[in-house]
Design an enzyme around this catalytic site. Structure first.
Site, PDB file in Angstrom:
ATOM      1  CG  HIS A 230      -1.947  -0.963   1.265  1.00  0.00           C
ATOM      2  ND1 HIS A 230      -1.917  -2.077   2.062  1.00  0.00           N
ATOM      3  CD2 HIS A 230      -3.091  -1.045   0.555  1.00  0.00           C
ATOM      4  CE1 HIS A 230      -2.996  -2.802   1.842  1.00  0.00           C
ATOM      5  NE2 HIS A 230      -3.720  -2.198   0.936  1.00  0.00           N
TER       6      HIS A 230
ATOM      7  CB  SER B 282     -10.329   2.463   1.824  1.00  0.00           C
ATOM      8  OG  SER B 282     -10.525   1.258   1.175  1.00  0.00           O
ATOM      9  CE  LYS B 283      -4.552  -1.343   5.510  1.00  0.00           C
ATOM     10  NZ  LYS B 283      -3.526  -1.700   6.292  1.00  0.00           N
ATOM     11  NE  ARG B 284     -12.009  -4.092   0.961  1.00  0.00           N
ATOM     12  CZ  ARG B 284     -12.835  -5.017   1.301  1.00  0.00           C
ATOM     13  NH1 ARG B 284     -13.986  -5.055   0.730  1.00  0.00           N
ATOM     14  NH2 ARG B 284     -12.539  -5.885   2.211  1.00  0.00           N
TER      15      ARG B 284
ATOM     16  CG  PHE C  81      -3.741  -1.867  -4.230  1.00  0.00           C
ATOM     17  CD1 PHE C  81      -3.604  -2.327  -2.921  1.00  0.00           C
ATOM     18  CD2 PHE C  81      -4.965  -1.991  -4.861  1.00  0.00           C
ATOM     19  CE1 PHE C  81      -4.680  -2.906  -2.262  1.00  0.00           C
ATOM     20  CE2 PHE C  81      -6.038  -2.572  -4.212  1.00  0.00           C
ATOM     21  CZ  PHE C  81      -5.901  -3.024  -2.907  1.00  0.00           C
TER      22      PHE C  81
END
Ligand code: GLU
Length: 500
Positions: free
Chosen positions: A21, A252-254, A266
């Site tokens: 990330h 967010s991780k998305r 990402f």
């Protein structure tokens, strides 16, 4: 800051659970800056003790992301170093020995509480109640005889306070008793993260732990483990969280969509989308740190020179993605022609179906570099700008021939313009910018047609588009023969359109 002059040993310790990330890359960048600023070492350590979340591809994602940004590590899994191995799953015996040592010293103990019993506590919202902290040898033997499995727990102090000093936040103070004898070694003999991180940071002689602020709640626990071993803890620097562009909490991780625009957390998405490592470096460096409060654009060397962890802000900040695009444009314009060519070739090759190696020796690309440079913010924006240059004449088509008509001209006038241009193109010497421009301007004047209207049909004829790089530069890139073929094709299309 006197401690800054001592070479620091800093580690980036990612858990390989998926894609790298931006937040992780920012941590690594600050680690690297601190190591380089102090003349110390940047260490990469893979923390893969959580087998359930392990993703075998992610170590490669981490390597690729760090190398893309130019953060080469001095010690690490693939490089080795004086404290190898640098992968926690290869260090099992080390953690087991250290856990046993703590048990022998009475600083930790074996706990036989069953999963069902722990579940009961959890259901009541209670922490572990230290029920096996003071077992007698006979009680332990009885549990062993029953075949119960056990874990090793830290015997945390039952009174007093635990103080963790954070370089940018000051003292973090908790009641020691609130740390409820955490598990250090699991029943399968694997360490928990809390044991592994402390043992490794000590053995690897880490001087500064830089990590996300989500680790603050674990810091007192880690301090107590250092204390139990009688080791000095490293300095802690908990970096501010990065906020989501939506403004809703932590990034967010998305992927998220804000006002119709997609944001990815990402790193590999940025690698593919045409961002330059230098721009991303500059951008991430300002996520919690700033150069001098004013300058937005600075080089790696300048950042190394100035970087001081004490200047990191504790305040959360959102990633200003518009600034990233702006910075990328700034770096593209600063790049040397050859470097830009090297950076562009893989993207053009990918998007236009060309061969990257052949592109590097293609004179058309050299000629296009100055045209591209001023017009793109992302490397991926070059392909649609210059696809016409690499097309063959026949593939430029005119589905709407009316676009070949210059403003305020009739179709017949535009046909005359294209014919006149063909004459000029055949005769102009040399086939270069000043001569082309002079001849075209003179002819427009002679025909009493405004230059804009005179030039427009040619732009469409040679590129198939109404918006394209400057006309005469484009002609030079194509050369005389190719330019004439395209103008002839445009003329043919317009002539049959005008006859309808
Ligand atoms: N493995 C932890 C993580 O991925 C590292 C935490 C630390 O740096 O201590 O977040």
């Amino acid at each position: 800051m006197p401690h800054m002059t001592k070479p620091a040993r800093v580690r980036f310790a990612p858990s390989p659970t998926g894609y790298l990330h931006l937040g992780g890359l920012r941590t690594a960048l600050f680690d690297w800056l601190m190591a380089r600023h102090t003349g110390g070492q940047f260490i990469l350590r893979v923390e893969d003790t959580d087998q359930k979340r392990y993703n075998p591809d992610s170590v490669q994602f981490i390597f690729d992301g760090l190398r893309w940004l130019g953060l080469e590590w001095d010690e690490g899994p693939d490089k080795g170093g004086p404290f190898a191995p640098y992968v926690q799953s290869e260090r099992r015996e080390i953690y087991q020995q250290y856990a046993e040592w703590l048990v022998d010293q009475g600083k930790a103990y074996r706990c036989y509480t069953s999963e069902a019993e722990l579940e009961e506590l959890r259901a009541k919202g209670q922490p572990y109640d230290r029920r096996h902290r003071n077992l007698t040898a006979a009680q332990r033997a009885a549990f062993e005889a029953e075949g119960r499995s056990s874990v090793v727990r830290l015997a945390a102090p039952l009174e007093g306070k635990t103080v963790v000093h954070d370089v940018i936040r000051g003292d973090i103070v908790v009641e020691s008793a609130s740390v409820a004898d955490p598990v250090l070694l699991k029943s399968d003999g694997l360490p928990t993260y809390h044991l592994a991180v402390v043992v490794d940071d000590h053995l690897m002689e880490i001087t500064h732990v830089l990590r996300g602020e989500e680790w603050i709640p674990s810091a007192p626990l880690h301090k107590l483990v250092f204390d139990a071993f009688g080791w000095e803890a490293p300095a802690f620097v908990h970096l501010p969280v990065i906020l989501d562009p939506s403004g809703k909490g932590k990034m967010s991780k998305r992927k998220s969509v804000v006002e119709g625009k997609e944001f990815s957390p990402f790193v590999h998405d940025y690698m593919q989308a045409g961002y330059l490592p230098d721009a991303m470096f500059n951008f991430l460096a300002t996520m919690g740190w700033n150069f001098d409060g004013e300058r937005e654009v600075f080089s790696r060397e300048e950042a190394i020179e100035r970087f001081d962890v004490a200047d990191i802000s504790a305040k959360a900040a959102a990633l200003p993605f518009a600034k990233l695009d702006w910075l990328n444009g700034v770096y593209i314009r600063q790049m040397e022609a050859n470097a830009l060519k090297q950076a562009l070739a893989p993207y053009l090759a990918r998007d236009l179906g060309l061969d990257a190696a052949a592109l590097l020796t293609d004179p058309r690309l050299d000629a296009l570099i100055p045209l591209i440079r001023e017009r793109i913010k992302l490397l991926t924006e070059a392909a649609p700008l210059v696809d016409w240059a690499f097309a063959t004449a026949g593939t430029i088509t005119y589905p709407n021939p009316a676009l070949l008509i210059g403003k305020k001209l009739t179709a017949a006038q535009s046909v005359d313009v294209l014919r006149a241009g063909l004459e000029l193109l055949a005769a102009v010497e040399p086939f270069e910018l000043p001569a082309l421009e002079a001849d075209f301007r003179a002819r427009a004047e002679a025909m009493q047609i405004p230059v804009g209207s005179f030039f427009a049909p040619f732009r469409v004829a040679i590129t198939g588009r109404t918006v394209a790089p400057p006309l005469f530069e484009s002609m030079v890139v194509l050369g005389r023969a190719e330019t004439m073929t395209r103008v002839e094709n445009g003329l043919a299309a317009l002539t049959s359109f005008a006859a309808e």
